[in-house]
Write a protein that holds these residues in place. Structure first.
Motif, PDB file in Angstrom:
ATOM      1  N   ARG A  63      -2.569  -0.178   6.171  1.00 22.61           N
ATOM      2  CA  ARG A  63      -1.589   0.168   5.127  1.00 22.61           C
ATOM      3  C   ARG A  63      -1.648   1.679   4.908  1.00 22.61           C
ATOM      4  O   ARG A  63      -2.711   2.282   4.964  1.00 22.61           O
ATOM      5  CB  ARG A  63      -1.967  -0.561   3.848  1.00 22.61           C
ATOM      6  CG  ARG A  63      -1.165  -0.172   2.626  1.00 22.61           C
ATOM      7  CD  ARG A  63      -1.613  -0.922   1.393  1.00 22.61           C
ATOM      8  NE  ARG A  63      -3.038  -0.660   1.148  1.00 22.61           N
ATOM      9  CZ  ARG A  63      -3.856  -1.485   0.513  1.00 22.61           C
ATOM     10  NH1 ARG A  63      -3.432  -2.635   0.047  1.00 22.61           N
ATOM     11  NH2 ARG A  63      -5.117  -1.174   0.328  1.00 22.61           N
TER      12      ARG A  63
ATOM     13  N   ASP B 297       7.761  -2.816   5.340  1.00 22.75           N
ATOM     14  CA  ASP B 297       7.545  -2.484   3.923  1.00 22.75           C
ATOM     15  C   ASP B 297       6.981  -3.698   3.196  1.00 22.75           C
ATOM     16  O   ASP B 297       6.635  -4.716   3.822  1.00 22.75           O
ATOM     17  CB  ASP B 297       8.836  -1.964   3.274  1.00 22.75           C
ATOM     18  CG  ASP B 297       9.947  -2.999   3.204  1.00 22.75           C
ATOM     19  OD1 ASP B 297       9.712  -4.209   3.478  1.00 22.75           O
ATOM     20  OD2 ASP B 297      11.079  -2.616   2.856  1.00 22.75           O
ATOM     21  N   GLU B 298       6.898  -3.613   1.887  1.00 26.55           N
ATOM     22  CA  GLU B 298       6.314  -4.693   1.086  1.00 26.55           C
ATOM     23  C   GLU B 298       7.113  -5.995   1.170  1.00 26.55           C
ATOM     24  O   GLU B 298       6.572  -7.069   0.924  1.00 26.55           O
ATOM     25  CB  GLU B 298       6.219  -4.274  -0.395  1.00 26.55           C
ATOM     26  CG  GLU B 298       5.303  -3.110  -0.659  1.00 26.55           C
ATOM     27  CD  GLU B 298       6.000  -1.751  -0.605  1.00 26.55           C
ATOM     28  OE1 GLU B 298       5.418  -0.773  -1.098  1.00 26.55           O
ATOM     29  OE2 GLU B 298       7.128  -1.657  -0.066  1.00 26.55           O
ATOM     30  N   GLN B 299       8.391  -5.907   1.522  1.00 27.94           N
ATOM     31  CA  GLN B 299       9.237  -7.105   1.647  1.00 27.94           C
ATOM     32  C   GLN B 299       9.356  -7.577   3.101  1.00 27.94           C
ATOM     33  O   GLN B 299      10.238  -8.364   3.426  1.00 27.94           O
ATOM     34  CB  GLN B 299      10.643  -6.827   1.078  1.00 27.94           C
ATOM     35  CG  GLN B 299      10.689  -6.719  -0.435  1.00 27.94           C
ATOM     36  CD  GLN B 299      10.179  -5.371  -0.933  1.00 27.94           C
ATOM     37  OE1 GLN B 299      10.470  -4.328  -0.373  1.00 27.94           O
ATOM     38  NE2 GLN B 299       9.380  -5.407  -1.994  1.00 27.94           N
ATOM     39  N   GLN B 300       8.479  -7.085   3.968  1.00 30.92           N
ATOM     40  CA  GLN B 300       8.452  -7.462   5.388  1.00 30.92           C
ATOM     41  C   GLN B 300       9.672  -6.945   6.168  1.00 30.92           C
ATOM     42  O   GLN B 300       9.949  -7.417   7.269  1.00 30.92           O
ATOM     43  CB  GLN B 300       8.346  -8.998   5.560  1.00 30.92           C
ATOM     44  CG  GLN B 300       7.170  -9.624   4.869  1.00 30.92           C
ATOM     45  CD  GLN B 300       5.862  -9.248   5.536  1.00 30.92           C
ATOM     46  OE1 GLN B 300       5.753  -9.223   6.736  1.00 30.92           O
ATOM     47  NE2 GLN B 300       4.857  -8.934   4.728  1.00 30.92           N
TER      48      GLN B 300
ATOM     49  N   GLY C  39       6.012   3.591  -2.293  1.00 29.87           N
ATOM     50  CA  GLY C  39       5.329   2.314  -2.054  1.00 29.87           C
ATOM     51  C   GLY C  39       4.351   2.431  -0.904  1.00 29.87           C
ATOM     52  O   GLY C  39       3.642   3.431  -0.771  1.00 29.87           O
ATOM     53  N   HIS C  40       4.318   1.417  -0.061  1.00 26.04           N
ATOM     54  CA  HIS C  40       3.421   1.379   1.092  1.00 26.04           C
ATOM     55  C   HIS C  40       4.178   0.891   2.316  1.00 26.04           C
ATOM     56  O   HIS C  40       5.175   0.177   2.194  1.00 26.04           O
ATOM     57  CB  HIS C  40       2.249   0.415   0.844  1.00 26.04           C
ATOM     58  CG  HIS C  40       1.243   0.930  -0.113  1.00 26.04           C
ATOM     59  ND1 HIS C  40       1.358   0.747  -1.471  1.00 26.04           N
ATOM     60  CD2 HIS C  40       0.104   1.637   0.089  1.00 26.04           C
ATOM     61  CE1 HIS C  40       0.339   1.314  -2.071  1.00 26.04           C
ATOM     62  NE2 HIS C  40      -0.451   1.854  -1.150  1.00 26.04           N
TER      63      HIS C  40
END
Length: 139
Positions: free
Chosen positions: A37, A119-122, A95-96
């Motif tokens: 990450r 991203d965080e939502q794939q 974000g990451h």
């Protein structure tokens, strides 16, 4: 080594390196993958405020090379990246991002990795291919 030991080792060897500068953190490992990450902050932005493609490539090469280190015999071989390519599909401001490396080819000398950055939502941010080479260490 178990999962926690592998992740601890990956994170320890990154001290005082580019990976530490980019705040890359190895967070998951399995039989055929390694995931890291990286925070998306102004430190990794291009001038217009989105994730720099070079930072994405540095993340991809870092996780692919670390995966080679984990899944190959590094007592006898040094691992080096010899080629990387990237296609960036989406921008990211904060974000990451998460990079997961998986073997496409595991040869005795060369290895081909696919590294997906999401991203965080794939959602796919970048897709990269990394070729590594295993070089015999001198005795």
């Amino acid at each position: 080594m178990d999962k926690e030991q592998i992740l601890l080792r990956c994170n320890e060897i990154c001290r005082n390196t580019l990976m530490e500068t980019l705040e890359i953190d190895f967070i998951d490992v399995g039989d055929d993958f390694l995931t890291a990450r990286m925070p998306v902050t102004p430190r990794v932005h291009q001038p217009d405020g989105v994730l720099h493609g070079g930072a994405s490539v540095a993340l991809a090469e870092s996780v692919g090379s670390a995966a080679s280190y984990m899944f190959l015999n590094t007592a006898e071989f040094a691992i080096r990246g010899i080629e990387i390519s990237a296609n960036h599909t989406r921008s990211k401001k904060d974000g990451h991002v998460f990079a997961t490396a998986r073997f496409l080819h595991k040869g005795r000398t060369t290895q081909l990795w696919e590294i997906k950055i999401t991203d965080e939502q794939q959602r796919l941010i970048s897709i990269c291919k990394l070729t590594t080479i295993a070089i015999q260490k001198e005795s």
